[in-house]
Scaffold this motif. Structure first.
Motif, short mmCIF file in Angstrom:
data_model
loop_
_atom_site.label_atom_id
_atom_site.label_comp_id
_atom_site.label_asym_id
_atom_site.label_seq_id
_atom_site.Cartn_x
_atom_site.Cartn_y
_atom_site.Cartn_z
N LYS A 64 118.81 53.66 -37.81
CA LYS A 64 118.51 53.31 -36.81
C LYS A 64 118.94 52.43 -36.88
O LYS A 64 120.02 51.59 -35.74
CB LYS A 64 116.71 53.26 -36.63
CG LYS A 64 115.66 55.46 -36.16
CD LYS A 64 114.59 54.70 -35.93
CE LYS A 64 114.33 53.78 -36.40
NZ LYS A 64 113.34 53.88 -38.06
N SER A 65 118.44 51.53 -37.56
CA SER A 65 119.73 49.80 -38.13
C SER A 65 120.80 50.41 -38.12
O SER A 65 122.12 49.00 -37.62
CB SER A 65 118.88 49.08 -39.05
OG SER A 65 117.21 49.13 -38.62
N VAL A 66 121.00 51.36 -39.39
CA VAL A 66 122.59 51.34 -39.38
C VAL A 66 123.47 51.49 -38.23
O VAL A 66 124.35 51.05 -38.09
CB VAL A 66 122.48 51.90 -40.57
CG1 VAL A 66 124.12 53.09 -40.91
CG2 VAL A 66 121.80 51.69 -41.70
N TYR A 186 117.59 45.97 -29.26
CA TYR A 186 116.10 45.80 -29.91
C TYR A 186 115.86 46.58 -30.75
O TYR A 186 116.12 47.78 -30.90
CB TYR A 186 114.80 45.28 -28.59
CG TYR A 186 115.17 45.19 -27.12
CD1 TYR A 186 114.40 43.89 -27.36
CD2 TYR A 186 116.00 45.80 -26.19
CE1 TYR A 186 114.78 43.48 -25.71
CE2 TYR A 186 116.09 45.07 -24.78
CZ TYR A 186 115.77 43.93 -24.38
OH TYR A 186 116.13 43.23 -23.72
N ASP A 187 115.43 45.93 -31.86
CA ASP A 187 115.61 46.45 -32.99
C ASP A 187 114.12 46.03 -33.89
O ASP A 187 113.41 44.85 -33.94
CB ASP A 187 116.39 45.99 -34.96
CG ASP A 187 116.25 46.66 -35.71
OD1 ASP A 187 115.58 48.04 -35.56
OD2 ASP A 187 117.10 46.88 -36.54
N GLU A 188 113.38 47.33 -33.26
CA GLU A 188 112.06 47.30 -33.50
C GLU A 188 110.59 46.62 -32.80
O GLU A 188 110.24 45.57 -33.98
CB GLU A 188 111.13 47.44 -35.19
CG GLU A 188 112.39 48.82 -36.11
CD GLU A 188 111.62 49.92 -36.21
OE1 GLU A 188 110.83 49.17 -35.63
OE2 GLU A 188 112.01 50.77 -37.29
N PRO A 189 111.40 45.99 -31.42
CA PRO A 189 110.49 44.63 -30.53
C PRO A 189 108.85 44.71 -31.20
O PRO A 189 108.77 43.14 -30.98
CB PRO A 189 111.19 44.96 -29.38
CG PRO A 189 111.70 46.03 -29.15
CD PRO A 189 111.79 46.38 -30.02
#
Ligand SMILES: Nc1ncnc2c1ncn2[C@@H]1O[C@H](COP(=O)(O)OP(=O)(O)O)[C@@H](O)[C@H]1O
Ligand SMILES: [Mg+2]
Length: 269
Positions: A64-66, A186-189
């Protein structure tokens, strides 16, 4: 070249922009990414319509982050490309990339405030970096306006250490949108937050969309949150988007891995 690319690749327009269908802000096409033997993204194609919130769900380590880092040009694909309002961000570097990134809210460090700076100075930071023409009065006005949007009026003089975890998140969000970006990632807010604070942050994400008409991409492994905020949810599994639907339809997906993933949440509710 994948089918998707052959089908949709149009000649560049005279201004150097690629054509994109109306109403789309970001289009990822046929993205592959490997780190050594680890083939993380295996042909990702996904569109992000203007003014909508898309949640990318997936297990820990699923990429997901990639994927998100490709959207903002922090990582380059081995194959495929990402168009942001017609700009092929995957090809850019240097000042052109920096300029393209101005369309995005700062997200990767969005909760990490500068502890030695007041709330006001934290939120003002991007303005001072990118808008040197603004007077201190104008900066103060913009900061106050963004703080008010998230129920933080009058907190300018406080320091991060004086705030609850939920308030710190909201200050981070005010800072992420102070430049009024068109897109917020938003990464894992809500990871690591208690349920009440999670609800608060979800509410803020909805409010940013409503008030500022931003296009949002939210990475999550929090299914409850995803169903609260998403216009559509994409499920990333084994390097591919295996489902991409509005929440109401996704709930009835027959994809076995997605069903398993969803049952961890709906099973106990
Ligand atoms: N810069 C990197 N170099 C090498 N491997 C990486 C890098 N970034 C991520 N990975 C690997 O890619 C995979 C997906 O990571 P990531 O996108 O962070 O997962 P998540 O879905 O939890 O956000 C993991 O196996 C991770 O170890
Ligand atoms: Mg991640």
């Amino acid at each position: 070249m994948s089918d998707v690319e052959t089908e949709t690749r149009a000649p560049p327009a005279p201004d150097g922009l690629e054509t994109m269908p109306d109403g789309l802000v970001i289009r990822a096409q046929g993205i592959h990414k490997r780190f050594g033997d680890n083939h993380v993204l295996r042909g990702i194609s996904i569109d992000f319509p203007k003014g909508t919130t898309t949640v990318i769900l997936g297990g820990s380590g699923s990429g997901k982050s990639v994927l998100m880092k490709h959207l903002i040009g922090l990582l380059k694909p081995d194959e495929g490309r990402v168009l942001v309002e017609g700009i092929n961000i995957s090809q850019l570097s240097g000042t052109a990339l920096t300029k393209a990134r101005m369309k995005f809210g700062m997200v990767f460090q969005w909760a990490a405030l500068f502890d030695s700076m007041s709330v006001g100075d934290n939120v003002a930071f991007p303005l001072r970096e990118h808008h040197r023409e603004l007077s201190e009065k104008e900066i103060a006005e913009r900061v106050a306006e963004k703080l008010a949007l998230f129920g933080l009026e009058g907190t300018e003089a406080k320091f991060p250490a004086d705030l609850s975890g939920g308030m710190r998140k909201r200050v981070g969000l005010a800072r992420a949108i102070v430049l009024e970006p068109e897109i917020v990632l938003y990464d894992e807010p809500t990871t690591g937050l208690d349920p009440i604070t999670t609800e608060y942050v979800d509410e803020m994400i909805l409010r940013a969309k409503e008030k500022l008409q931003v296009t949002s991409v939210v990475i999550s492994h929090d299914i409850g949150s995803a169903f609260n905020i998403a216009d559509s949810i994409a499920f990333l599994y084994e390097g591919k988007i295996v489902e991409h639907k509005p929440p109401s339809e996704l709930r009835h997906s027959e994809h076995p891995e997605l069903k398993k993933f969803l049952s961890t949440w709906f099973g106990r509710n």
